[in-house]
Design an enzyme around this catalytic site. Structure first.
Site, PDB file in Angstrom:
ATOM      1  N   THR A  29      85.611  41.618  42.488  1.00  0.00           N
ATOM      2  CA  THR A  29      84.847  41.795  41.241  1.00  0.00           C
ATOM      3  C   THR A  29      83.389  42.131  41.550  1.00  0.00           C
ATOM      4  O   THR A  29      82.751  42.887  40.826  1.00  0.00           O
ATOM      5  CB  THR A  29      84.890  40.536  40.335  1.00  0.00           C
ATOM      6  OG1 THR A  29      84.295  39.428  41.017  1.00  0.00           O
ATOM      7  CG2 THR A  29      86.300  40.180  39.919  1.00  0.00           C
ATOM      8  N   LYS A  30      82.862  41.566  42.637  1.00  0.00           N
ATOM      9  CA  LYS A  30      81.443  41.802  42.954  1.00  0.00           C
ATOM     10  C   LYS A  30      81.248  43.216  43.502  1.00  0.00           C
ATOM     11  O   LYS A  30      80.230  43.862  43.246  1.00  0.00           O
ATOM     12  CB  LYS A  30      80.926  40.741  43.922  1.00  0.00           C
ATOM     13  CG  LYS A  30      80.909  39.340  43.310  1.00  0.00           C
ATOM     14  CD  LYS A  30      80.080  39.286  42.043  1.00  0.00           C
ATOM     15  CE  LYS A  30      79.869  37.887  41.511  1.00  0.00           C
ATOM     16  NZ  LYS A  30      78.996  37.835  40.332  1.00  0.00           N
ATOM     17  N   ILE A  77      73.570  30.706  48.132  1.00  0.00           N
ATOM     18  CA  ILE A  77      72.449  30.100  47.407  1.00  0.00           C
ATOM     19  C   ILE A  77      72.837  28.675  46.990  1.00  0.00           C
ATOM     20  O   ILE A  77      73.984  28.446  46.584  1.00  0.00           O
ATOM     21  CB  ILE A  77      72.105  30.951  46.146  1.00  0.00           C
ATOM     22  CG1 ILE A  77      71.980  32.446  46.484  1.00  0.00           C
ATOM     23  CG2 ILE A  77      70.847  30.433  45.452  1.00  0.00           C
ATOM     24  CD1 ILE A  77      70.881  32.838  47.440  1.00  0.00           C
ATOM     25  N   TYR A 129      87.226  37.269  43.788  1.00  0.00           N
ATOM     26  CA  TYR A 129      85.779  37.183  43.559  1.00  0.00           C
ATOM     27  C   TYR A 129      85.062  38.349  44.245  1.00  0.00           C
ATOM     28  O   TYR A 129      84.255  39.048  43.639  1.00  0.00           O
ATOM     29  CB  TYR A 129      85.274  35.841  44.098  1.00  0.00           C
ATOM     30  CG  TYR A 129      83.784  35.617  43.963  1.00  0.00           C
ATOM     31  CD1 TYR A 129      83.226  35.287  42.729  1.00  0.00           C
ATOM     32  CD2 TYR A 129      82.942  35.729  45.058  1.00  0.00           C
ATOM     33  CE1 TYR A 129      81.862  35.075  42.609  1.00  0.00           C
ATOM     34  CE2 TYR A 129      81.577  35.517  44.946  1.00  0.00           C
ATOM     35  CZ  TYR A 129      81.043  35.187  43.713  1.00  0.00           C
ATOM     36  OH  TYR A 129      79.689  34.986  43.588  1.00  0.00           O
TER      37      TYR A 129
HETATM   38  P1  NAD Z   1      76.622  28.519  38.373  1.00  0.00           P
HETATM   39  O1  NAD Z   1      78.022  28.052  38.352  1.00  0.00           O
HETATM   40  O2  NAD Z   1      75.513  27.546  38.305  1.00  0.00           O
HETATM   41  O3  NAD Z   1      76.378  29.606  37.235  1.00  0.00           O
HETATM   42  C1  NAD Z   1      77.383  30.418  36.695  1.00  0.00           C
HETATM   43  C2  NAD Z   1      77.150  30.503  35.207  1.00  0.00           C
HETATM   44  O4  NAD Z   1      78.136  31.368  34.613  1.00  0.00           O
HETATM   45  C3  NAD Z   1      77.278  29.140  34.534  1.00  0.00           C
HETATM   46  O5  NAD Z   1      76.141  28.929  33.729  1.00  0.00           O
HETATM   47  C4  NAD Z   1      78.535  29.288  33.690  1.00  0.00           C
HETATM   48  O6  NAD Z   1      78.480  28.554  32.490  1.00  0.00           O
HETATM   49  C5  NAD Z   1      78.551  30.776  33.409  1.00  0.00           C
HETATM   50  N1  NAD Z   1      79.906  31.189  33.005  1.00  0.00           N
HETATM   51  C6  NAD Z   1      81.037  31.098  33.733  1.00  0.00           C
HETATM   52  N2  NAD Z   1      82.078  31.490  32.969  1.00  0.00           N
HETATM   53  C7  NAD Z   1      81.590  31.837  31.758  1.00  0.00           C
HETATM   54  C8  NAD Z   1      82.155  32.307  30.539  1.00  0.00           C
HETATM   55  N3  NAD Z   1      83.477  32.500  30.376  1.00  0.00           N
HETATM   56  N4  NAD Z   1      81.347  32.555  29.478  1.00  0.00           N
HETATM   57  C9  NAD Z   1      80.027  32.343  29.609  1.00  0.00           C
HETATM   58  N5  NAD Z   1      79.423  31.907  30.706  1.00  0.00           N
HETATM   59  C10 NAD Z   1      80.190  31.646  31.773  1.00  0.00           C
HETATM   60  O7  NAD Z   1      76.524  29.375  39.714  1.00  0.00           O
HETATM   61  P2  NAD Z   1      75.389  30.329  40.274  1.00  0.00           P
HETATM   62  O8  NAD Z   1      75.486  30.223  41.730  1.00  0.00           O
HETATM   63  O9  NAD Z   1      74.075  30.082  39.613  1.00  0.00           O
HETATM   64  O10 NAD Z   1      75.953  31.766  39.866  1.00  0.00           O
HETATM   65  C11 NAD Z   1      75.216  32.739  39.153  1.00  0.00           C
HETATM   66  C12 NAD Z   1      75.665  34.116  39.592  1.00  0.00           C
HETATM   67  O11 NAD Z   1      75.303  34.319  40.958  1.00  0.00           O
HETATM   68  C13 NAD Z   1      77.181  34.349  39.525  1.00  0.00           C
HETATM   69  O12 NAD Z   1      77.458  35.641  39.059  1.00  0.00           O
HETATM   70  C14 NAD Z   1      77.615  34.207  40.970  1.00  0.00           C
HETATM   71  O13 NAD Z   1      78.806  34.918  41.233  1.00  0.00           O
HETATM   72  C15 NAD Z   1      76.410  34.800  41.677  1.00  0.00           C
HETATM   73  N6  NAD Z   1      76.288  34.440  43.103  1.00  0.00           N
HETATM   74  C16 NAD Z   1      76.105  33.140  43.478  1.00  0.00           C
HETATM   75  C17 NAD Z   1      75.978  32.846  44.829  1.00  0.00           C
HETATM   76  C18 NAD Z   1      75.760  31.454  45.337  1.00  0.00           C
HETATM   77  O14 NAD Z   1      75.787  31.264  46.576  1.00  0.00           O
HETATM   78  N7  NAD Z   1      75.515  30.464  44.496  1.00  0.00           N
HETATM   79  C19 NAD Z   1      76.054  33.864  45.781  1.00  0.00           C
HETATM   80  C20 NAD Z   1      76.252  35.162  45.359  1.00  0.00           C
HETATM   81  C21 NAD Z   1      76.360  35.432  44.007  1.00  0.00           C
END
Ligand code: NAD
Length: 243
Positions: A153-154, A183, A150
């Protein structure tokens, strides 16, 4: 909805951060495309909440899925803002991590972002304008035990952002990434309570972030930030800052 600013697509738009971005961009005057893969119910509910918004269902890990998004937007006359938000994680210490999980996480977080940006970037270039906002993560800069794939990738997303900003500046397209800290979303809700408390201890602002904290930065980069491109903006309550 205020003035019509054009079309904004949010991938993973029915998820935690994605839905907040959709709401914020709709408030800012965009017609929002809510992309989702399987959460039909929450995507439909969000669409009903946001006037003028529309749904696009696609699996981003497949070429067909990305091509479908391209065709839908082409039929609508193009796109003004792309938020590459969809992402996933499969956590495990490196020594126990599985190659199949590596492939899946890379295909959603990296490959699909590369391919969707390639296709929609061209669409924006035809209009000589556009904003691309990639959702990265603080762990792309800090690393994180248990998240070797993960975090990798980021970090790649931050590097991709820089390259795109160089290639696209000429077309008036600005490309930035936002690196959220921890978050409160479905991605983090499964963390054990003890783990969450340890994380909060490392955050100077003393709380995990809310999806709205990220969405407001997305709105800024979509509607203002006219001299910002090629950057990674850290939004993490003070736990990390690039020097
Ligand atoms: P989340 O799981 O609610 O959202 C992730 C979304 O990606 C979901 O809607 C899911 O359906 C979609 N997804 C996953 N695989 C997919 C695929 N094959 N095709 C289409 N859609 C797909 O989680 P989130 O926390 O809202 O994450 C949103 C973004 O923020 C992500 O890129 C995550 O890496 C990033 N992020 C989150 C956090 C955190 O603490 N929550 C921190 C840093 C970065």
């Amino acid at each position: 909805m205020s003035e019509n600013k054009g079309i904004a697509l949010v991938t993973g738009g029915a998820g935690g951060i994605g839905a907040a971005c959709c709401r914020e961009l709709a408030k800012a005057g965009y017609r929002v495309g809510i992309h989702y893969r399987s959460s039909d119910l929450s995507a439909k509910k969000l669409m009903e909440e946001l006037p003028g918004s529309f749904l696009i269902k696609a699996d981003l890990s497949t070429e067909v899925g990305v091509d479908h998004i391209y065709e839908e937007l082409k039929a609508l006359g193009g796109i003004d803002v792309l938020v590459n938000n969809a992402g996933m994680t499969k956590d495990a210490p490196l020594m126990r991590a599985k190659l199949a999980d590596f492939d899946q996480v890379v295909s959603v977080n990296m490959r699909s972002t590369w391919y969707l940006t390639k296709r929609l970037g061209r669409m924006m270039a035809r209009k000589s304008a556009g904003r691309i906002i990639n959702i990265s993560s603080v762990v792309g800069s800090t690393g994180n035990a248990g998240q070797s794939v993960y975090a990798m990738t980021k970090a790649a997303i931050n590097s991709f952002t820089k390259t795109c900003s160089l290639e696209f500046a000429h077309y008036g397209i600005l490309v930035n990434s936002i690196a959220p800290g921890f978050i409160e979303t479905p991605m983090t809700e499964s963390l054990p309570e003890e783990e969450k408390l340890k994380i909060i201890e490392r955050i100077p602002l003393g709380r995990m972030g809310k999806p709205e904290d990220i969405a407001s930065m997305v709105r800024f980069l979509a509607t203002e930030g006219n001299y910002c491109t090629g950057n990674t903006f850290h939004v993490n309550g003070g736990m990390y800052g690039a020097l």
